[in-house]
Enzyme design. Sequence first.
Site, PDB file in Angstrom:
ATOM      1  CD  GLU A 184      23.765  12.318  10.988  1.00 32.62           C
ATOM      2  OE1 GLU A 184      23.095  13.336  11.197  1.00 32.62           O
ATOM      3  OE2 GLU A 184      23.646  11.282  11.655  1.00 32.62           O
ATOM      4  NE  ARG A 185      28.196   9.556  11.432  1.00 32.90           N
ATOM      5  CZ  ARG A 185      29.034   9.880  12.405  1.00 32.90           C
ATOM      6  NH1 ARG A 185      30.244  10.337  12.143  1.00 32.90           N
ATOM      7  NH2 ARG A 185      28.682   9.767  13.660  1.00 32.90           N
ATOM      8  CE  LYS A 306      18.258   7.637  14.143  1.00 31.77           C
ATOM      9  NZ  LYS A 306      19.611   8.184  13.897  1.00 31.77           N
ATOM     10  CD  GLU A 310      21.683   6.530  16.657  1.00 33.18           C
ATOM     11  OE1 GLU A 310      21.523   7.275  15.680  1.00 33.18           O
ATOM     12  OE2 GLU A 310      22.626   5.727  16.746  1.00 33.18           O
ATOM     13  CE  LYS A 384      21.445   1.882  10.667  1.00 39.32           C
ATOM     14  NZ  LYS A 384      22.467   2.628  11.438  1.00 39.32           N
ATOM     15  CG  ASP A 389      25.518   1.990  13.028  1.00 40.73           C
ATOM     16  OD1 ASP A 389      24.884   2.060  11.963  1.00 40.73           O
ATOM     17  OD2 ASP A 389      25.922   2.994  13.644  1.00 40.73           O
ATOM     18  CD  GLU A 411      19.058   2.172   6.703  1.00 38.48           C
ATOM     19  OE1 GLU A 411      17.845   2.194   7.026  1.00 38.48           O
ATOM     20  OE2 GLU A 411      19.936   2.821   7.301  1.00 38.48           O
ATOM     21  CD  GLU A 417      28.532   6.151  10.310  1.00 40.10           C
ATOM     22  OE1 GLU A 417      27.480   5.908   9.681  1.00 40.10           O
ATOM     23  OE2 GLU A 417      28.540   6.451  11.521  1.00 40.10           O
ATOM     24  CD  GLU A 535      36.556  -9.163   7.394  1.00 38.00           C
ATOM     25  OE1 GLU A 535      36.762  -9.631   6.242  1.00 38.00           O
ATOM     26  OE2 GLU A 535      35.732  -9.657   8.188  1.00 38.00           O
ATOM     27  CD1 TRP A 565      28.291   6.106  22.357  1.00 41.57           C
ATOM     28  CD2 TRP A 565      26.330   6.140  21.284  1.00 41.57           C
ATOM     29  NE1 TRP A 565      27.883   7.408  22.265  1.00 41.57           N
ATOM     30  CE2 TRP A 565      26.678   7.468  21.608  1.00 41.57           C
ATOM     31  CE3 TRP A 565      25.136   5.917  20.603  1.00 41.57           C
ATOM     32  CZ2 TRP A 565      25.877   8.559  21.287  1.00 41.57           C
ATOM     33  CZ3 TRP A 565      24.334   7.004  20.283  1.00 41.57           C
ATOM     34  CH2 TRP A 565      24.710   8.309  20.627  1.00 41.57           C
TER      35      TRP A 565
END
Lengths: 703, 703
Positions: A184-185, A306, A310, A384, A389, A411, A417, A535, A565
């Site tokens: 994933e990712r 987790k 989600e 995080k 995110d 984290e 991503e 950025e 979201w």
Amino acid sequence: MNAEESMELDRLLFVEEPIEADEVRVHPAWLPPEAFRALGSRRVLIHGDGLLVDTVLDEVSRACARYGGRVWHSPTWDVDVDLVFALRGTDELPGAAVRAALADGGDGEPLGDEGFLLTRDGDVTVVLADAPAGLLYGLFHVVRLCAAAFDPARPAERHRPALRRRMLNHWDNVAVHPVMGQVERGYAGGSILWREGRPRDDRARLREYGRLLAASGVNAISVNNVNVGHTEARLLTDRLGDVAEIADVLRPYGIRVHLSVSFAAPIVLGGLPTADPLDAAVRTWWSVTTRRVYERIPDFGGYLVKADSEGQPGPFSYGRDHADGANLLAEALAPYGGVVHWRAFVYNHHQDWRDRSTDRARAAYDHFAPLDGRFRTNVIVQVKHGPVDFQTREPVSPVLAAMPATRLAVELQVTQEYTGQQRHVCHLGPWWSEVLRFAPWGPDGRTIADVVAGAVGGGLVAVANVGDDPFWTGHPLAQANLYTFGRLAWDPGRDPAAILDEWITLTFPPSATADPELVRRVLHEIMDDSWRTYERYTAPLGVGFMVNPGDHYGPGVDGYEYTRWGTYHFADRDGVGVDRSRATGTGFAGQYPPHWATTYESPESCPDELLLFFHHVPYGHVLHSGSTVIQHIYDTHFAGVEEVTAMRRRWQTLRGTIDPSVYERVAERLDEQVRSATEWRDQINTYFFRKSGVPDKRGREIH
Amino acid sequence: MNAEESMELDRLLFVEEPIEADEVRVHPAWLPPEAFRALGSRRVLIHGDGLLVDTVLDEVSRACARYGGRVWHSPTWDVDVDLVFALRGTDELPGAAVRAALADGGDGEPLGDEGFLLTRDGDVTVVLADAPAGLLYGLFHVVRLCAAAFDPARPAERHRPALRRRMLNHWDNVAVHPVMGQVERGYAGGSILWREGRPRDDRARLREYGRLLAASGVNAISVNNVNVGHTEARLLTDRLGDVAEIADVLRPYGIRVHLSVSFAAPIVLGGLPTADPLDAAVRTWWSVTTRRVYERIPDFGGYLVKADSEGQPGPFSYGRDHADGANLLAEALAPYGGVVHWRAFVYNHHQDWRDRSTDRARAAYDHFAPLDGRFRTNVIVQVKHGPVDFQTREPVSPVLAAMPATRLAVELQVTQEYTGQQRHVCHLGPWWSEVLRFAPWGPDGRTIADVVAGAVGGGLVAVANVGDDPFWTGHPLAQANLYTFGRLAWDPGRDPAAILDEWITLTFPPSATADPELVRRVLHEIMDDSWRTYERYTAPLGVGFMVNPGDHYGPGVDGYEYTRWGTYHFADRDGVGVDRSRATGTGFAGQYPPHWATTYESPESCPDELLLFFHHVPYGHVLHSGSTVIQHIYDTHFAGVEEVTAMRRRWQTLRGTIDPSVYERVAERLDEQVRSATEWRDQINTYFFRKSGVPDKRGREIH
């Protein structure tokens, strides 16, 4: 509109086919043979025993075999050598100079499990440690120093990691997920751990990975995705052997293995009717299950969870909170010294875009801050770095200043991503360094690095960026992000440019390149500021997202604007940004201690780079830079593309100077980066020009 | 943002799991047993022989067994009956009244392959045909008439299909496509033809499907997706047996089977180095291959080809044009009476959104109009009804007026890709009827129906909406779209409301419902205007798209705005729409014959419903309706949701009146339609309010 469009979707979802390791020459990353030249041409004594000492012995032996040195593994000191690796606590102590160095720089502190002393004893360089891992880290330190390790004038140095826990989370699936694929990712091919439901056969590659991690400073990995599927859940029980195998391969490099578990495991695996953390049978199930894990893997690290996030199961189903949930697992792990990494990434992911009062940025604090003090000591709440995110720019999560009685880990996301998916050069060291140096209580207070450091801190965790790609990370230059993560986790105070320099020196040694100084200069020019360049051409002023939904690559200005979201920018014809002030907005700014709560509260004091994260302002709002918001958007987007074009031009000067396979891979990706950055520039500029109607004052082309 | 989001994507891509036919009771659609009551309670003579006459015999026998009637299959007329089905051309002719009717309404024309005469001969209702298919269509006509077929006062009627070719295209994949699934753009479960790489076992279900199609008037299907994958390509050669099986099942209902083929077949299947249409070996390969097809399936219909479109191979690779490509296949098919359906859906799908001069709407005309006269007579150029892609509202494709020397077919989309995906009620009959009645040369000229009718017309084609769902079409009311397609293909001049009425009468017969008149009234209220309702709450004024990319369900106003698909609306703070005028735009309006070229050229004469398709206008532009564009957007979107809410309320009045499984399925989908329509309303209104800044003059809530 059909199959080809779908194939494009396909391509975006499964970017790369896994590559069989034996089909390709694997790039040596920051441990090319040449890095061992200075060491390998000397006479080396290794003194001590144990699995990790054997690893040191193997490494030194290989280096000496290649470069003409010689190695002794001996309990005595009476050999005429250039370099000694020695475990303290053996009967015989080293020479007087070493004793002096120990006494001198020691200030009473032991070297600890992982620390080491490097000093000179007459003509001999001595690496001394209290535990085998210290010798291993000392070895890689000597490798990094090259000839300088043997400089007679070199003063004694003591090294201990500032952070005890330096961990990578692999979001690797055991079974291929129908949409997310094997990783994933993941943007570096298949998984280095799993392949289509089974462990990968290629254990040599995994061992090589462990070696690279050890040389960067990482000492733990979790082996499966935090989104735990049916197959992955079973790693805890009947497929535990797969985890044990990985642990066996990584153990010689001082790397402990952790496991992502499903909170619903007692139901899914144990057949219990509930996973309620206060249920006695559930507690027993975790206790028995965990005992079995430790019987098989005595140095098992612990669980990563987790929960209630989600769609993952969690304690909310039973009217319990996250402390109840985390403590349940912590209780089971405590007898064996294991820890629970419990993620604070919890928010309402069924938000209504019409409702401006719900703010995803507030969620982690709202859920976790009230629980401070309720977690067992072997729970680490894993936060995080930002409140949303892993965006290219976010403020630091206020949770990190809100739980003084809780062990906290930060984290980070090494896998890119939201930062170019390893097709764009985006060196993240400066960004992480900013996060770690951030002082949430104000400029004179403790930093984030302080919060996560030492015995009570939970350390640094990052989502891994490695796969079975021959360059490990898809983009060869993305190796530097992995390396930098490990080095910052060891010492968060280090200058990221110095770490990058270290990576360049190791990865492009003189013998592998025609002109190492050219390479060094060009790589710094390309990479040093690449995060800020990224950025510049993506979402402006901290507003975040604006990516294509699903795959998160490329621009989609309104891609998440009307979704559930919770990632909105609220751009209209007059202005843009999210009002998160206490006075008129969601109140998120008030989650910070006073210094930053005040700073973020007003558009006047809010730093430019976070303005749209905290405030909805008119396009004509004047930034501290003197530019208006709209002109800033245009200027940075034009500048970003120019910088990427310059990157490509600079890279081209290396043609013929470095390994052609590295050259070509990076060149291809720079082409894609130029294309993608141009697309970002044009979509963002056009979007805001269409909305605002304000022309670029420099008259450049906006479509 | 990860697994759950991906699962949501999953859900959107693979909406429904295939259902095993034997697990469910299959809904009888428009052929419930009760529909055969009037027929089945009578004495019936069947006169004639042949496969389709046997079908008639079977149907009548089953009906008589159920309802107490009696059936004779006899070469003579001397039986005392109520109803006769007779093939003309047999030795013995029917009675004088029948002969008179034949002479009277006959105006010299034969009944043809599929036509029939219905008349009274004394107390006997007589159905007379020249060919077996005519008897079969006559049978279903009698079924539709119920008792009225036996009304002594009923005058004689002659029926012949206006369109010779009435075909459904199944976009069904043999092998499950990793993203598109078993049926591309299918919203009714799995395929009725294929399942995971093999033909479905359930041939009874397929036969039932053929029966429903025959009763609606359809006489051909293509059995695989126009996007031809590796597995599907082989249907032409080593998997031809699979096609033959389907042909065998459908043949008794007068349905011919066609095959979508890959233009690259000579390479992929034949191992030739080229597929160049002018290459002799290629021509031979197609010739031999086609001969083998006809050896196996003597009544094989022909090939359907999507070439040089969205990544499918085609003649462009060899510097040839579409006429060269189509003629290659037509030459191979000609000896056997087969045809090529060659799709005109060709456009540049790598468009740059920055380039406003490229116009996807122009593409089919630009590619095909210059080729008029170059196609062999057994080529049918199959043209999507609109110039873009099955939107809820588009102008009629100008290609249909631009190729007088070419056989043209109109392609409709029964599967509701862009019209609610069989979760929304959207009865398309009125829309198709508008298309078929459109007079491209001006109000007094020929219509689209005229263009595709008769011996030279290519007929009507539609993308099927059927799957293995127990209601055939996911949404039970979507059955009416399939039925209406067949009936309009038989007679494009019919009033779509009358066709809907016919469908309601058949599908909800008195014995299956407590109050048939209530059901009829409610269904008309719900369905009659449902296409316009759908239009009201989705993309406004013909501008099209504004859907979520990939799955095409739900709003995504900017979803395609910056993509390469050429589907833009160019909304900015001042206005919206695409300038397709000759004077200042892409020139697309000039592709029409003068009447419409002039009408569409100016915003003043352009019909409101197509205004934004042809013009970019300010939000304050006043429509013919008297409203401004922006107020029209708000008003229609509020109205659309109110109408859907009313639909749901009306449906609830049927609770307890009809089959509960139908009731519940529709009720669930109406809930989803209300939710989705509300989302459309709010996103569209918010989007345009944010852009325009113009408030709703009625002060309703816009977020």
